[in-house]
Design a protein around this motif. Structure first.
Motif, PDB file in Angstrom:
ATOM      1  N   SER A  36     -86.440 -10.830  18.604  1.00 34.52           N
ATOM      2  CA  SER A  36     -86.728 -11.627  20.201  1.00 34.52           C
ATOM      3  C   SER A  36     -87.105 -10.283  21.048  1.00 34.52           C
ATOM      4  O   SER A  36     -87.207  -9.321  20.651  1.00 34.52           O
ATOM      5  CB  SER A  36     -85.421 -12.058  20.546  1.00 34.52           C
ATOM      6  N   LYS A  37     -87.636 -10.901  22.227  1.00 37.71           N
ATOM      7  CA  LYS A  37     -88.026  -9.973  23.297  1.00 37.71           C
ATOM      8  C   LYS A  37     -86.979  -8.652  23.601  1.00 37.71           C
ATOM      9  O   LYS A  37     -87.203  -7.718  23.689  1.00 37.71           O
ATOM     10  CB  LYS A  37     -88.512 -10.624  24.540  1.00 37.71           C
ATOM     11  N   PRO A  38     -85.779  -9.315  23.902  1.00 31.05           N
ATOM     12  CA  PRO A  38     -84.831  -8.329  24.214  1.00 31.05           C
ATOM     13  C   PRO A  38     -84.376  -7.419  23.176  1.00 31.05           C
ATOM     14  O   PRO A  38     -84.292  -6.229  23.304  1.00 31.05           O
ATOM     15  CB  PRO A  38     -83.548  -9.143  24.531  1.00 31.05           C
ATOM     16  N   GLU A  39     -84.580  -7.923  21.876  1.00 33.31           N
ATOM     17  CA  GLU A  39     -84.439  -6.808  20.652  1.00 33.31           C
ATOM     18  C   GLU A  39     -85.632  -5.858  20.780  1.00 33.31           C
ATOM     19  O   GLU A  39     -85.226  -4.604  20.487  1.00 33.31           O
ATOM     20  CB  GLU A  39     -84.228  -7.858  19.243  1.00 33.31           C
ATOM     21  N   MET A  40     -86.850  -6.161  20.904  1.00 34.72           N
ATOM     22  CA  MET A  40     -88.031  -5.341  20.979  1.00 34.72           C
ATOM     23  C   MET A  40     -87.813  -4.407  22.116  1.00 34.72           C
ATOM     24  O   MET A  40     -87.956  -3.329  21.725  1.00 34.72           O
ATOM     25  CB  MET A  40     -89.252  -6.284  21.105  1.00 34.72           C
ATOM     26  N   GLN A  41     -87.186  -4.844  23.090  1.00 33.68           N
ATOM     27  CA  GLN A  41     -86.961  -3.933  24.222  1.00 33.68           C
ATOM     28  C   GLN A  41     -86.041  -2.611  23.862  1.00 33.68           C
ATOM     29  O   GLN A  41     -86.218  -1.516  24.330  1.00 33.68           O
ATOM     30  CB  GLN A  41     -86.617  -4.587  25.675  1.00 33.68           C
ATOM     31  N   ARG A  42     -84.941  -3.124  23.256  1.00 37.89           N
ATOM     32  CA  ARG A  42     -83.914  -2.043  22.801  1.00 37.89           C
ATOM     33  C   ARG A  42     -84.662  -1.261  21.863  1.00 37.89           C
ATOM     34  O   ARG A  42     -84.497   0.022  21.902  1.00 37.89           O
ATOM     35  CB  ARG A  42     -82.827  -2.773  22.347  1.00 37.89           C
ATOM     36  N   LEU A  43     -85.280  -1.831  20.958  1.00 39.90           N
ATOM     37  CA  LEU A  43     -85.792  -1.064  19.828  1.00 39.90           C
ATOM     38  C   LEU A  43     -87.003   0.110  20.370  1.00 39.90           C
ATOM     39  O   LEU A  43     -87.086   1.142  20.112  1.00 39.90           O
ATOM     40  CB  LEU A  43     -86.495  -1.997  18.847  1.00 39.90           C
ATOM     41  N   VAL A  44     -87.741  -0.381  21.273  1.00 38.70           N
ATOM     42  CA  VAL A  44     -88.691   0.360  21.719  1.00 38.70           C
ATOM     43  C   VAL A  44     -88.123   1.459  22.606  1.00 38.70           C
ATOM     44  O   VAL A  44     -88.505   2.520  22.634  1.00 38.70           O
ATOM     45  CB  VAL A  44     -89.804  -0.229  22.771  1.00 38.70           C
ATOM     46  N   LYS A  45     -87.016   1.282  23.395  1.00 36.84           N
ATOM     47  CA  LYS A  45     -86.381   2.223  24.207  1.00 36.84           C
ATOM     48  C   LYS A  45     -85.661   3.195  23.439  1.00 36.84           C
ATOM     49  O   LYS A  45     -85.857   4.324  23.786  1.00 36.84           O
ATOM     50  CB  LYS A  45     -85.226   1.420  24.975  1.00 36.84           C
ATOM     51  N   HIS A  46     -85.214   2.888  22.359  1.00 36.71           N
ATOM     52  CA  HIS A  46     -84.233   3.766  21.332  1.00 36.71           C
ATOM     53  C   HIS A  46     -85.468   4.519  20.740  1.00 36.71           C
ATOM     54  O   HIS A  46     -85.351   5.724  20.759  1.00 36.71           O
ATOM     55  CB  HIS A  46     -83.551   3.046  20.386  1.00 36.71           C
ATOM     56  N   LEU A  47     -86.609   4.093  20.424  1.00 36.84           N
ATOM     57  CA  LEU A  47     -87.576   4.991  19.713  1.00 36.84           C
ATOM     58  C   LEU A  47     -88.167   5.991  20.332  1.00 36.84           C
ATOM     59  O   LEU A  47     -88.365   7.069  20.155  1.00 36.84           O
ATOM     60  CB  LEU A  47     -88.600   4.032  19.052  1.00 36.84           C
ATOM     61  N   ASN A  48     -88.221   5.658  21.702  1.00 38.52           N
ATOM     62  CA  ASN A  48     -88.740   6.533  22.634  1.00 38.52           C
ATOM     63  C   ASN A  48     -87.790   8.010  22.889  1.00 38.52           C
ATOM     64  O   ASN A  48     -88.212   8.890  23.424  1.00 38.52           O
ATOM     65  CB  ASN A  48     -89.141   6.000  24.040  1.00 38.52           C
ATOM     66  N   THR A  49     -86.529   7.773  22.434  1.00 40.08           N
ATOM     67  CA  THR A  49     -85.660   8.840  22.764  1.00 40.08           C
ATOM     68  C   THR A  49     -85.761   9.872  21.221  1.00 40.08           C
ATOM     69  O   THR A  49     -85.262  10.956  21.214  1.00 40.08           O
ATOM     70  CB  THR A  49     -84.090   8.500  22.748  1.00 40.08           C
TER      71      THR A  49
END
Length: 546
Positions: A364-377
């Motif tokens: 889902s879009k919220p799940e993708m947002q959490r994934l992208v945010k974590h990967l950028n760290t």
């Protein structure tokens, strides 16, 4: 079509029951003692062949209950082994008589064996065994049958008669043993040695005549050709010798695993005796096997995997089950029937297996947002690799194979793109534009690389990448299955990219970007249409924003 659901079973509460109609119209019901569907399917693969025999009165209900409890039918080997054990013990004891005095003295220094007493005892014991033979005493036979029953071996009336015959031989041999004691303590060494030699002769004869072939289990009708056909093990060796010359090592190992399952389920039967029912039972077992390329299953034996209650998500895919059936068909039909003429009809003929579509889920879009945010760290390969998958919709293997020279710049749009120069289909060769975020990451990654160097040369193994992704999902509180029961793995990033783009741009542009085949309805005009320029594909990647 092959039915995946276990026949003759019902579920009451959380426990499965075996349930079918008897010849008198009543129902047979018996608990299988488990709530595991996998365990029930394996159990029914063993029992289903006996149910028609119960329904036509060829097999009694009591005998069938013993099969449920794990009993197997007695074989000639069981009786031969029991007899040989007794004969060997008797011969060993007779040969050790000269040592008995010394051994007894070592145990008790004050003990002394009276020859007179020993002779009397030996004569008495010999008479006991002889009287059992003369009077038809069934003590030894009952002891034999009780031993088999303890080992979960069932027997019928013919087996009882066999038990009496074996018991008679044991009693005679024990009588000879006691007569040897009598002769030894009487000082008649010539008679003692004669008796020992006779006992050894009986043992040697029994070992020579021992029949290793087990009594045939009652199964559905066996084809008349079965007796003239080679054993499964012999036929498979012929198959691998002739057809396996061109197999790669991985293919040969895989085919051997397929054979191991077949051999375990049906045994080393003549190939002409193998029926469709045997193949169906094998398929049921295969369906409940785990994927052997992951832990802990890769470290387990086949028997351990069969006995293991495998979670649903670890089961072998239906496509892999069908792959087993395909190899069996090549072996039985193409090789043994068509080439070697060993079979008039292959047991795989008429058996079909339907591959269940294993449609993966998307995020889902919220799940993708959490994934992208974590990967950028993350500051290692995880950020660059997984974000490349997220913003291109490419396959894992395609991204892992790209080199620096594959990241190019379009002359018209001045945009950079990844050129995929190979893949699973002709459509896989394509251009994938890079958005601004991804372009910055990849340019930094390839800055110090040579033209032919892989962009992602620091990737770990395929399995380790999967484990890292599972860890990332857990950190972002994302479940492995969505609410529709669809599994989300790394490939689900491609599903998510396509699903998002299809709602915003022309589907045909999405197909060009992700390397899918296009439906051609233009007739001959399709020959004159070509791949769209990069400027038309920009809209596909630019619409992806998390």
């Amino acid at each position: 079509m092959y039915n995946r659901h276990p026949r003759f079973t019902t579920k009451r509460g959380n426990v499965y029951y075996i349930n079918f109609r008897l010849p008198d119209g009543t129902f047979f019901r018996r608990s299988l003692g488990t709530d595991s569907l996998q365990a029930v399917e394996v159990t029914m693969s063993r029992l289903s062949a006996y149910i028609p025999l119960v329904q036509n009165c060829s097999l009694s209900v009591e005998q069938f209950k013993m099969h449920i409890d794990g009993f197997r039918e007695a074989t000639q080997r069981d009786f031969d082994t029991y007899l040989l054990d007794w004969l060997r013990m008797g011969v060993d004891e007779a040969k050790r008589m000269p040592e008995l005095g010394r051994l007894q003295r070592q145990i008790d220094s004050d003990a002394a064996i009276s020859p007179t007493t020993s002779v009397t005892e030996a004569k008495g014991r010999a008479d006991v065994h002889l009287n059992r033979v003369y009077s038809g005493d069934d003590s030894t036979a009952r002891m034999l049958l009780a031993t088999l029953f303890k080992k979960k071996v069932s027997f019928d009336q013919s087996d009882v008669e066999q038990a009496y015959e074996v018991a008679g031989q044991i009693d005679l041999h024990q009588a000879m043993l006691q007569q040897a004691y009598d002769a030894f303590y009487s000082g008649d060494l010539v008679r003692y040695r004669t008796l020992v030699d006779e006992m050894q002769s009986k043992l040697t004869e029994a070992e020579r005549l021992k029949n290793p072939v087990t009594k045939q289990v009652v199964v559905p009708t066996v084809e008349p050709e079965s007796n003239a056909t080679p054993l499964l093990s012999v036929a498979w060796k012929m198959f691998t010798t002739e057809k396996g010359k061109g197999w790669a090592a991985t293919v040969a190992n895989e085919n051997q695993r397929f054979y191991d399952v077949l051999m375990h389920v049906i045994g080393d039967l003549p190939v002409g005796a193998i029926t469709k029912q045997h193949l169906r039972q094998t398929i049921t077992v295969i369906e409940n096997l785990p994927r052997r390329n992951r832990k802990p299953y890769c470290e387990m034996t086949l028997i351990e995997c069969i006995d293991f209650d495998v979670p649903e998500e670890d089961l072998m895919s239906s496509a892999n089950v069908k792959k087993h059936l395909k190899i069996y068909s090549s072996f039985f039909k193409d090789f043994l029937k068509d080439e070697k003429d060993n079979l008039e009809k292959a047991p795989t003929e008429g058996i079909k297996y339907e591959v269940t579509e294993n449609k993966g889920g998307s995020y889902s879009k919220p799940e993708m947002q959490r994934l992208v945010k974590h990967l950028n760290t993350c500051a290692d390969w995880r950020r660059d690799y997984f974000l490349t998958l997220i913003y291109t919709g490419a396959r894992r293997g395609e991204i892992a194979a790209i080199r620096k020279e594959h990241i190019r710049k379009d002359e018209e749009t001045r945009r950079r793109y990844i050129f995929i120069d190979g893949g699973k289909t002709d459509q896989a060769v394509r251009q994938i534009p890079l958005n601004a975020v991804l372009e910055k990451l990849l340019l930094a990654r390839i800055k110090s690389l040579k033209s032919s160097d892989p962009v992602f040369g620091d990737l770990p193994t395929y399995e380790q990448i999967g484990l890292e992704w599972n860890s990332i999902m857990a950190h972002c509180n994302i479940q492995k299955f969505n609410e529709f029961g669809q599994k989300r793995v790394i490939h689900a990033l491609r599903h998510t990219f396509i699903s998002e783009a299809m709602t915003k741009v022309l589907p045909v542009m999405v197909q060009f970007c992700v390397g899918h085949s296009r439906t051609q309805s233009l007739g001959i005009t399709a020959r004159y249409t070509h791949r769209p320029p990069l400027r038309d594909l920009l809209q596909v990647v630019d619409c992806i924003s998390w």
